[in-house]
Motif scaffolding. Structure first.
Motif, PDB file in Angstrom:
ATOM      1  N   ARG A 331      23.603  33.876  45.954  1.00  0.00           N
ATOM      2  CA  ARG A 331      24.932  34.521  45.883  1.00  0.00           C
ATOM      3  C   ARG A 331      25.080  35.294  44.571  1.00  0.00           C
ATOM      4  NH1 ARG A 331      28.550  36.672  44.196  1.00  0.00           N
ATOM      5  NH2 ARG A 331      30.791  36.277  44.337  1.00  0.00           N
ATOM      6  N   HIS A 381      34.499  36.409  46.957  1.00  0.00           N
ATOM      7  CA  HIS A 381      35.164  35.100  46.999  1.00  0.00           C
ATOM      8  C   HIS A 381      36.146  35.133  48.167  1.00  0.00           C
ATOM      9  CE1 HIS A 381      33.454  35.127  42.939  1.00  0.00           C
ATOM     10  NE2 HIS A 381      34.113  36.237  42.711  1.00  0.00           N
ATOM     11  N   ASN A 386      39.191  37.879  47.941  1.00  0.00           N
ATOM     12  CA  ASN A 386      38.628  38.780  46.910  1.00  0.00           C
ATOM     13  C   ASN A 386      37.255  39.306  47.348  1.00  0.00           C
ATOM     14  OD1 ASN A 386      37.664  38.129  43.390  1.00  0.00           O
ATOM     15  ND2 ASN A 386      37.610  40.013  44.567  1.00  0.00           N
ATOM     16  N   HIS A 388      34.085  42.022  46.723  1.00  0.00           N
ATOM     17  CA  HIS A 388      33.413  43.001  45.866  1.00  0.00           C
ATOM     18  C   HIS A 388      32.844  44.048  46.821  1.00  0.00           C
ATOM     19  CE1 HIS A 388      34.392  40.585  42.539  1.00  0.00           C
ATOM     20  NE2 HIS A 388      33.669  39.560  42.936  1.00  0.00           N
ATOM     21  N   GLU A 428      39.904  40.421  39.806  1.00  0.00           N
ATOM     22  CA  GLU A 428      39.487  39.541  38.711  1.00  0.00           C
ATOM     23  C   GLU A 428      38.820  40.271  37.555  1.00  0.00           C
ATOM     24  OE1 GLU A 428      36.705  36.662  40.341  1.00  0.00           O
ATOM     25  OE2 GLU A 428      35.216  38.204  40.765  1.00  0.00           O
ATOM     26  N   HIS A 429      38.288  41.457  37.744  1.00  0.00           N
ATOM     27  CA  HIS A 429      37.540  42.103  36.646  1.00  0.00           C
ATOM     28  C   HIS A 429      38.439  42.823  35.649  1.00  0.00           C
ATOM     29  CE1 HIS A 429      33.822  42.273  39.507  1.00  0.00           C
ATOM     30  NE2 HIS A 429      34.039  41.061  39.028  1.00  0.00           N
TER      31      HIS A 429
HETATM   32 ZN    ZN Z   1      33.560  37.931  41.572  1.00  0.00          ZN
END
Ligand code: ZN
Ligand code: FAD
Ligand code: 2HG
Length: 472
Positions: A331, A381, A386, A388, A428-429
């Motif tokens: 992952r 996630h 979430n 990406h 989150e980034h």
């Molecule tokens: Zn992440």
């Protein structure tokens, strides 16, 4: 003027903690993705909070901007200075002391430069879990985690960095030290200053220390990889785990077939143990405080029910720790596989789970129509909604020239779908300099103006990480 400031900084920190030569400063001037590069008057390495405060006072006197930096693993260019050569980078790396562990309060008091993995290990050695966990944990620092409100793989059980924090010590833009380190679980004395600094990416204050929550260490963790056909069945599977495992569910990560194919191309040792390259591979972790037997039986029984419901096609349970680690490595290596493949476009988004299928179906279709052969590397996630949703050019196309022409319209296309599904352009980034342009439209004028008002009030000279998050 610069020479005078450098002399004053050397007096505050000592010569060896004021770096100015090209080879010493270089590692601090380019970000992890090698997307942003800047110049700096100096890189400063303070050893304690008083030194940080003295640096800010000296810089404020002559209007020199400060770029705080932790492990420099951020994805949005927030820790990289501009090209003027007139900013200083303030690295927290020397402030790496764990000041105390309070066993009764179940808290850890630590300095901003502590490396996340060191904190996790220290917690374990005292019989606790510090649940923040992310691929960069070997080098990111707790101050950076707080400044970006980092997420990672345990959010669905323990929350993000904000939820793990009980107190902060911060140096303000005026060089004052705010001691908010009481570590209370309840404190309703007016505005929540702690929450203001968390996630502010170094634009409102410099975090120098924090009180973080600790949790009891689970007795046993079981990890499984599961094959699903589509997003609706994956969400039904998540809901089944949420209902039956409740708080034992600590990880629910999604990897598409394309993400794992890219992984296997660059790391052939990381082949997917699930048969026939399923459209979605789901990594699920349960953590138990009762017994190994209890959690194993629960996991097997939930998987049996999922098979009977027809929402999964295949499952592999890790039979030992090293197999569980191999699943997690698979992952976490997707980011590294993407980096090895070349420049890519990141979209770190959250979508309400009820709109996730619509988002992926519509956006995939529009992307393929507009950019035939485009590679969508979608993973994340899923338990937190979430994704990406990363983009690489068609096979064989040079990513640099592809991105130069297509980056903006691709962001626009994807973010329009995020908006229409009620999502966020940063899960989150953070924003840094990468999403500066998109933030105003996404936040809306009222929220954006309120953010500017806060920034002007706390940092009227605009010397803390200017032109990151907000451009004023
Ligand atoms: Zn992440
Ligand atoms: P830096 O990159 O040094 O700084 C980030 C921002 O915080 C900058 O704006 C900087 O100015 C500011 N800052 C740093 N320290 C301070 C301080 N003490 N006071 C005030 N401001 C400060 N992120 C996630 O959320 N979830 C993930 O799962 C995840 N996985 C990752 C995997 C890999 C392989 C990599 C390379 C990165 C990953 N990230 C992830 C992104 C990154 O690791 C996080 O954003 C992390 O929190 C950044 O910490 P850092 O110490 O490296 O901060
Ligand atoms: C992760 O979840 C990180 O692994 C990195 O947030 C995501 O590479 C990415 O885009």
């Amino acid at each position: 003027m610069s020479q005078q400031l450098l002399a004053e900084l050397e007096l505050i920190l000592g010569k060896s903690s004021v770096l100015t030569s090209e080879n010493e400063t270089a590692p601090y001037l380019t970000d992890w993705r090698k997307r942003y590069s800047g110049k700096a008057l100096a890189v400063l390495l303070p050893g304690n909070t008083e030194e940080v405060a003295a640096i800010v006072k000296a810089c404020a006197k002559v209007h020199i901007a400060i770029v705080p930096q932790g492990g420099n693993t951020g994805f949005c260019g927030g820790a990289t200075p501009d090209n003027s050569g007139q900013q200083v980078v303030l690295s927290l790396k020397r402030m790496n002391q764990i000041r105390a562990i309070d066993v009764s309060n179940q808290t850890i008091l630590l300095e901003a430069g502590c490396i996340l993995q060191v904190v996790q290990e220290q917690a374990v050695s005292e019989g606790f879990l510090f649940p923040l966990s992310l691929g960069a944990e070997g080098s990111c620092m707790i101050g950076g985690n707080l400044a970006t409100n980092a997420g990672g793989t345990n959010v669905l059980r323990y929350g993000n960095t904000r939820d793990l924090c009980l107190g902060l010590e911060v140096v303000t833009a005026q060089g004052e030290i705010w001691d908010g380190l009481k570590g209370l679980r309840k404190d309703n004395t007016g505005y929540d200053l702690r929450d203001l600094f968390i996630g502010s990416e170094g634009t409102l204050g410099i975090i120098t220390a924090a009180v973080m929550k600790l949790y009891p260490l689970p007795i046993s963790q079981w990890t499984t990889l599961v094959a699903t056909e589509d997003i609706p069945s994956t969400i039904t599977l998540l809901n089944l785990f949420q209902k039956r495992a409740t708080s034992l569910l600590t990880g629910f990560e999604m990897m598409t077939q394309e993400s794992l194919a890219l992984n296997e191309k660059h790391f052939p040792q990381m082949a997917n143990p699930l048969k026939n390259h399923p459209p979605f591979s789901i990594l699920i972790e349960l953590s138990d405080h009762e017994s190994e037997e209890h959690v194993r039986q629960l996991l097997e029984s939930i998987l049996e029910e999922a098979l009977e419901m027809g929402i999964i096609n295949d499952a592999v349970i890790a039979s030992n720790l090293s197999q569980a680690n191999a699943f997690w490595h698979m992952r976490e290596h997707i980011t590294l596989a993407q980096a090895a493949e070349g420049a890519n476009l990141k979209h770190d988004i959250t979508i309400p789970l009820s709109a996730l299928d619509r988002f992926i179906q519509t956006t995939d279709r529009l992307m393929q129509k507009q950019y035939p052969g485009i590679r969508i590397i979608n993973f994340g996630h899923l338990g937190d909604g979430n994704l990406h949703y990363n983009i690489a050019p068609p096979e064989g196309v040079d990513p640099i020239s592809f991105n130069a022409t297509n980056e903006k319209p691709i962001h626009e296309l994807i973010y329009a779908q995020v908006e229409s599904c009620g999502g966020s352009i940063s899960a989150e980034h953070g924003v840094g300099q990468l999403k500066l342009g998109e933030l105003r439209a996404h936040k809306g004028p009222v929220a954006h103006e309120l953010m500017k008002t806060l920034k002007r009030a706390l940092d009227p000279q605009n010397i803390l990480n200017p032109h990151k998050v907000l451009s004023i």
